[in-house]
Design an enzyme around this catalytic site. Sequence first.
Site, PDB file in Angstrom:
ATOM      1  N   GLU A 144      32.600  46.292  47.003  1.00 14.18           N
ATOM      2  CA  GLU A 144      33.326  45.517  48.017  1.00 14.18           C
ATOM      3  C   GLU A 144      32.379  45.105  49.146  1.00 14.18           C
ATOM      4  O   GLU A 144      31.577  45.927  49.617  1.00 14.18           O
ATOM      5  CB  GLU A 144      34.459  46.362  48.617  1.00 14.18           C
ATOM      6  CG  GLU A 144      35.566  46.682  47.629  1.00 14.18           C
ATOM      7  CD  GLU A 144      36.718  47.463  48.262  1.00 14.18           C
ATOM      8  OE1 GLU A 144      36.733  47.659  49.497  1.00 14.18           O
ATOM      9  OE2 GLU A 144      37.603  47.894  47.502  1.00 14.18           O
ATOM     10  N   LYS A 186      31.595  47.207  40.250  1.00 16.58           N
ATOM     11  CA  LYS A 186      32.132  46.296  41.273  1.00 16.58           C
ATOM     12  C   LYS A 186      31.952  46.941  42.649  1.00 16.58           C
ATOM     13  O   LYS A 186      32.191  48.132  42.815  1.00 16.58           O
ATOM     14  CB  LYS A 186      33.609  46.000  41.008  1.00 16.58           C
ATOM     15  CG  LYS A 186      34.276  45.172  42.110  1.00 16.58           C
ATOM     16  CD  LYS A 186      35.574  44.532  41.659  1.00 16.58           C
ATOM     17  CE  LYS A 186      36.808  45.378  41.791  1.00 16.58           C
ATOM     18  NZ  LYS A 186      37.102  45.861  43.161  1.00 16.58           N
ATOM     19  N   ASP A 199      34.822  50.295  39.620  1.00 16.66           N
ATOM     20  CA  ASP A 199      34.655  50.233  41.075  1.00 16.66           C
ATOM     21  C   ASP A 199      33.718  51.328  41.542  1.00 16.66           C
ATOM     22  O   ASP A 199      33.913  52.512  41.204  1.00 16.66           O
ATOM     23  CB  ASP A 199      36.019  50.470  41.763  1.00 16.66           C
ATOM     24  CG  ASP A 199      36.679  49.174  42.186  1.00 16.66           C
ATOM     25  OD1 ASP A 199      35.985  48.154  42.332  1.00 16.66           O
ATOM     26  OD2 ASP A 199      37.911  49.193  42.353  1.00 16.66           O
ATOM     27  N   ASP A 235      39.268  51.575  42.011  1.00 19.45           N
ATOM     28  CA  ASP A 235      39.415  52.754  42.869  1.00 19.45           C
ATOM     29  C   ASP A 235      40.849  52.834  43.395  1.00 19.45           C
ATOM     30  O   ASP A 235      41.211  53.770  44.117  1.00 19.45           O
ATOM     31  CB  ASP A 235      38.369  52.797  43.997  1.00 19.45           C
ATOM     32  CG  ASP A 235      38.452  51.608  44.932  1.00 19.45           C
ATOM     33  OD1 ASP A 235      39.248  50.686  44.664  1.00 19.45           O
ATOM     34  OD2 ASP A 235      37.715  51.597  45.941  1.00 19.45           O
ATOM     35  N   SER A 236      41.703  51.879  42.969  1.00 19.57           N
ATOM     36  CA  SER A 236      43.142  52.002  43.201  1.00 19.57           C
ATOM     37  C   SER A 236      43.674  53.241  42.485  1.00 19.57           C
ATOM     38  O   SER A 236      44.804  53.663  42.731  1.00 19.57           O
ATOM     39  CB  SER A 236      43.883  50.753  42.711  1.00 19.57           C
ATOM     40  OG  SER A 236      43.468  50.406  41.401  1.00 19.57           O
ATOM     41  N   GLU A 296      40.587  38.968  47.110  1.00 21.19           N
ATOM     42  CA  GLU A 296      41.866  39.644  47.277  1.00 21.19           C
ATOM     43  C   GLU A 296      42.585  39.152  48.532  1.00 21.19           C
ATOM     44  O   GLU A 296      42.019  39.163  49.637  1.00 21.19           O
ATOM     45  CB  GLU A 296      41.638  41.170  47.351  1.00 21.19           C
ATOM     46  CG  GLU A 296      42.940  41.951  47.520  1.00 21.19           C
ATOM     47  CD  GLU A 296      42.816  43.436  47.226  1.00 21.19           C
ATOM     48  OE1 GLU A 296      41.743  43.891  46.790  1.00 21.19           O
ATOM     49  OE2 GLU A 296      43.821  44.141  47.440  1.00 21.19           O
TER      50      GLU A 296
HETATM   51  O1  KIV Z   1      40.868  48.990  42.859  1.00 16.22           O
HETATM   52  C1  KIV Z   1      41.431  48.011  42.364  1.00 16.22           C
HETATM   53  O2  KIV Z   1      42.386  48.125  41.576  1.00 16.22           O
HETATM   54  C2  KIV Z   1      40.948  46.685  42.718  1.00 16.22           C
HETATM   55  C3  KIV Z   1      41.805  45.518  42.375  1.00 16.22           C
HETATM   56  C4  KIV Z   1      42.960  45.464  43.281  1.00 16.22           C
HETATM   57  C5  KIV Z   1      41.043  44.248  42.358  1.00 16.22           C
HETATM   58  O3  KIV Z   1      39.908  46.567  43.296  1.00 16.22           O
END
Ligand code: KIV
Length: 278
Positions: A129, A127, A97, A58-59, A196
């Site tokens: 969080e 994934k 994510d 989600d980056s 992280e």
């Molecule tokens: O969203 C993302 O790119 C991430 C990584 C930084 C692990 O969760």
Amino acid sequence: MSTQSAPPVEVSKRRKVTTARLAEMKARGEKIAMLTAYDFSFARILDGAGIDVVLVGDSAANVIHGYETTVPITLDQMIDHAAAVVRGVQRALVVVDMPFGSYQGNSRLALQSAVRIMKESGAHCVKLEGGEFIVDSVKRILSAGIPVMGHLGLTPQSIYKFGTYVVRATTDDEAEQLVKDALLLQEAGCFAIVLEKIPAQLAARVAKQLAIPVIGIGAGPGVDGQVLVTHDMLGINQEFAPRFLRHYAQLHDAMQGAFESYIADVKSAAFPKDDESY
Ligand code: KIV
């Protein structure tokens, strides 16, 4: 003569990566390489290079959409990115994510969101969080046969709770909570966990204590694998320079130089030439 010798590198590079294969890699001490992708072209290059895991992070909210945090990105946007990445990947495991608001505090919604990701993008895993607060969601998603990767330490979707991106779990209490959360996620059935921006010693301790692979970003060398945001490691984004980030290229300057050359060539009519025309 033994027929058990390791396959040639090219063959082993082509063997599809599964969650079971990541567990085997941890068992034999082979480090796991993971990077992010958000589109077909980057995914294809990463896969061709032999990356083990492609994370549709989600980056994307930051590096693709230009948001300040990861909070605004939607499930529909994540599914679009994931579907494009899946089309570019033949070998790597594709993890997506789950965005903010698609799973927190509601395990039924979590399952619906995860099912949409899997059905509409063709990705392999999701994934999430968080620790104890999301364990119900993790279990419900797993009950549908969808593999789940956990994410602890700095969890950017909770930025407004913490107010800063500083190193996490630096006090004894926070460190103990992180270890407890990691064990809970493993017990719930997660196949791997991202840690992280936490102290290297703590990350190494968690990796040693857990049977499942632990993949670090800003978590030191004592874990089972590493992940970086691809745009950051390529030096596309020059503003972001935390200590844990190693630049493997300086693409911002290379790209800007290429764009400047093109603009100059167009303006001076140096492009196209006769042999670039029909
Ligand atoms: O969203 C993302 O790119 C991430 C990584 C930084 C692990 O969760």
